[in-house]
Design a protein around this motif. Structure first.
Motif, PDB file in Angstrom:
ATOM      1  N   MET A   2       0.859  -1.178   0.000  1.00  0.00           N
ATOM      2  CA  MET A   2       0.000   0.000   0.000  1.00  0.00           C
ATOM      3  C   MET A   2       0.898   1.231   0.000  1.00  0.00           C
ATOM      4  SD  MET A   2      -2.906   1.106   2.818  1.00  0.00           S
ATOM      5  CE  MET A   2      -3.359  -0.586   3.035  1.00  0.00           C
ATOM      6  N   SER A   3       0.553   2.214  -0.802  1.00  0.00           N
ATOM      7  CA  SER A   3       1.367   3.429  -0.836  1.00  0.00           C
ATOM      8  C   SER A   3       1.105   4.281   0.401  1.00  0.00           C
ATOM      9  CB  SER A   3       1.059   4.246  -2.094  1.00  0.00           C
ATOM     10  OG  SER A   3      -0.223   4.845  -1.992  1.00  0.00           O
ATOM     11  N   GLN A   4       2.034   5.174   0.707  1.00  0.00           N
ATOM     12  CA  GLN A   4       1.844   6.094   1.819  1.00  0.00           C
ATOM     13  C   GLN A   4       0.577   6.926   1.594  1.00  0.00           C
ATOM     14  OE1 GLN A   4       5.427   8.439   2.047  1.00  0.00           O
ATOM     15  NE2 GLN A   4       6.434   6.961   3.387  1.00  0.00           N
TER      16      GLN A   4
ATOM     17  N   ASN B 265      -4.844   8.391   3.158  1.00  0.00           N
ATOM     18  CA  ASN B 265      -6.249   8.644   2.829  1.00  0.00           C
ATOM     19  C   ASN B 265      -7.183   7.782   3.671  1.00  0.00           C
ATOM     20  OD1 ASN B 265      -5.664  10.604   0.901  1.00  0.00           O
ATOM     21  ND2 ASN B 265      -5.609   9.125  -0.768  1.00  0.00           N
ATOM     22  N   LYS B 266      -6.839   6.526   3.856  1.00  0.00           N
ATOM     23  CA  LYS B 266      -7.679   5.631   4.655  1.00  0.00           C
ATOM     24  C   LYS B 266      -7.725   6.055   6.121  1.00  0.00           C
ATOM     25  CE  LYS B 266      -7.002   1.609   1.753  1.00  0.00           C
ATOM     26  NZ  LYS B 266      -7.630   0.325   1.740  1.00  0.00           N
ATOM     27  N   CYS B 267      -6.620   6.643   6.606  1.00  0.00           N
ATOM     28  CA  CYS B 267      -6.522   7.012   8.025  1.00  0.00           C
ATOM     29  C   CYS B 267      -6.890   8.468   8.291  1.00  0.00           C
ATOM     30  CB  CYS B 267      -5.111   6.749   8.531  1.00  0.00           C
ATOM     31  SG  CYS B 267      -4.713   5.000   8.616  1.00  0.00           S
ATOM     32  N   GLY B 268      -7.120   9.238   7.244  1.00  0.00           N
ATOM     33  CA  GLY B 268      -7.525  10.630   7.416  1.00  0.00           C
ATOM     34  C   GLY B 268      -6.390  11.568   7.806  1.00  0.00           C
ATOM     35  N   VAL B 269      -5.169  11.248   7.334  1.00  0.00           N
ATOM     36  CA  VAL B 269      -4.010  12.104   7.589  1.00  0.00           C
ATOM     37  C   VAL B 269      -3.301  12.378   6.265  1.00  0.00           C
ATOM     38  CG1 VAL B 269      -3.694  11.273   9.964  1.00  0.00           C
ATOM     39  CG2 VAL B 269      -2.490  10.126   8.095  1.00  0.00           C
ATOM     40  N   THR B 270      -2.234  13.158   6.313  1.00  0.00           N
ATOM     41  CA  THR B 270      -1.483  13.449   5.099  1.00  0.00           C
ATOM     42  C   THR B 270      -0.419  12.384   4.856  1.00  0.00           C
ATOM     43  OG1 THR B 270       0.207  14.760   6.238  1.00  0.00           O
ATOM     44  CG2 THR B 270      -1.783  15.932   5.468  1.00  0.00           C
ATOM     45  N   ARG B 271       0.048  12.331   3.628  1.00  0.00           N
ATOM     46  CA  ARG B 271       1.145  11.422   3.291  1.00  0.00           C
ATOM     47  C   ARG B 271       2.387  11.788   4.089  1.00  0.00           C
ATOM     48  NH1 ARG B 271       5.656  11.504   1.238  1.00  0.00           N
ATOM     49  NH2 ARG B 271       5.454  13.631   0.499  1.00  0.00           N
ATOM     50  N   GLN B 272       2.571  13.083   4.338  1.00  0.00           N
ATOM     51  CA  GLN B 272       3.726  13.536   5.108  1.00  0.00           C
ATOM     52  C   GLN B 272       3.692  12.984   6.541  1.00  0.00           C
ATOM     53  OE1 GLN B 272       1.850  15.418   3.094  1.00  0.00           O
ATOM     54  NE2 GLN B 272       3.233  16.474   1.692  1.00  0.00           N
ATOM     55  N   THR B 273       2.499  12.856   7.105  1.00  0.00           N
ATOM     56  CA  THR B 273       2.368  12.280   8.445  1.00  0.00           C
ATOM     57  C   THR B 273       2.812  10.825   8.440  1.00  0.00           C
ATOM     58  OG1 THR B 273       0.576  13.782   9.045  1.00  0.00           O
ATOM     59  CG2 THR B 273       0.739  11.732  10.308  1.00  0.00           C
ATOM     60  N   ILE B 274       2.387  10.074   7.454  1.00  0.00           N
ATOM     61  CA  ILE B 274       2.786   8.668   7.353  1.00  0.00           C
ATOM     62  C   ILE B 274       4.298   8.579   7.186  1.00  0.00           C
ATOM     63  CG2 ILE B 274       2.571   6.530   6.012  1.00  0.00           C
ATOM     64  CD1 ILE B 274       0.034   7.324   7.633  1.00  0.00           C
TER      65      ILE B 274
END
Length: 56
Positions: free
Chosen positions: A3-5, A10-19
């Protein structure tokens, strides 16, 4: 599971930068985010994160 960042964010409701920050040990997620991550990654919180206590 692959799974991409961006997908996970998106699934967790945060930004890619957070991941990215979590993956690079620059940010500790909230407990609710940790549970959301574990659900979407189909694992448990304790397998996803390793607690290391700071000892001064």
């Amino acid at each position: 599971m692959k799974m991409s960042q961006e997908d996970l964010a998106n699934k967790c409701g945060v930004t890619r930068q957070t991941i990215n920050a979590i993956e690079n040990d620059k940010y500790d997620p909230t407990l609710s985010l940790a549970f959301r991550l574990s659900i979407h990654l189909e694992t448990t919180v304790d397998r996803l994160f390793i607690f290391e206590e700071d000892v001064d």
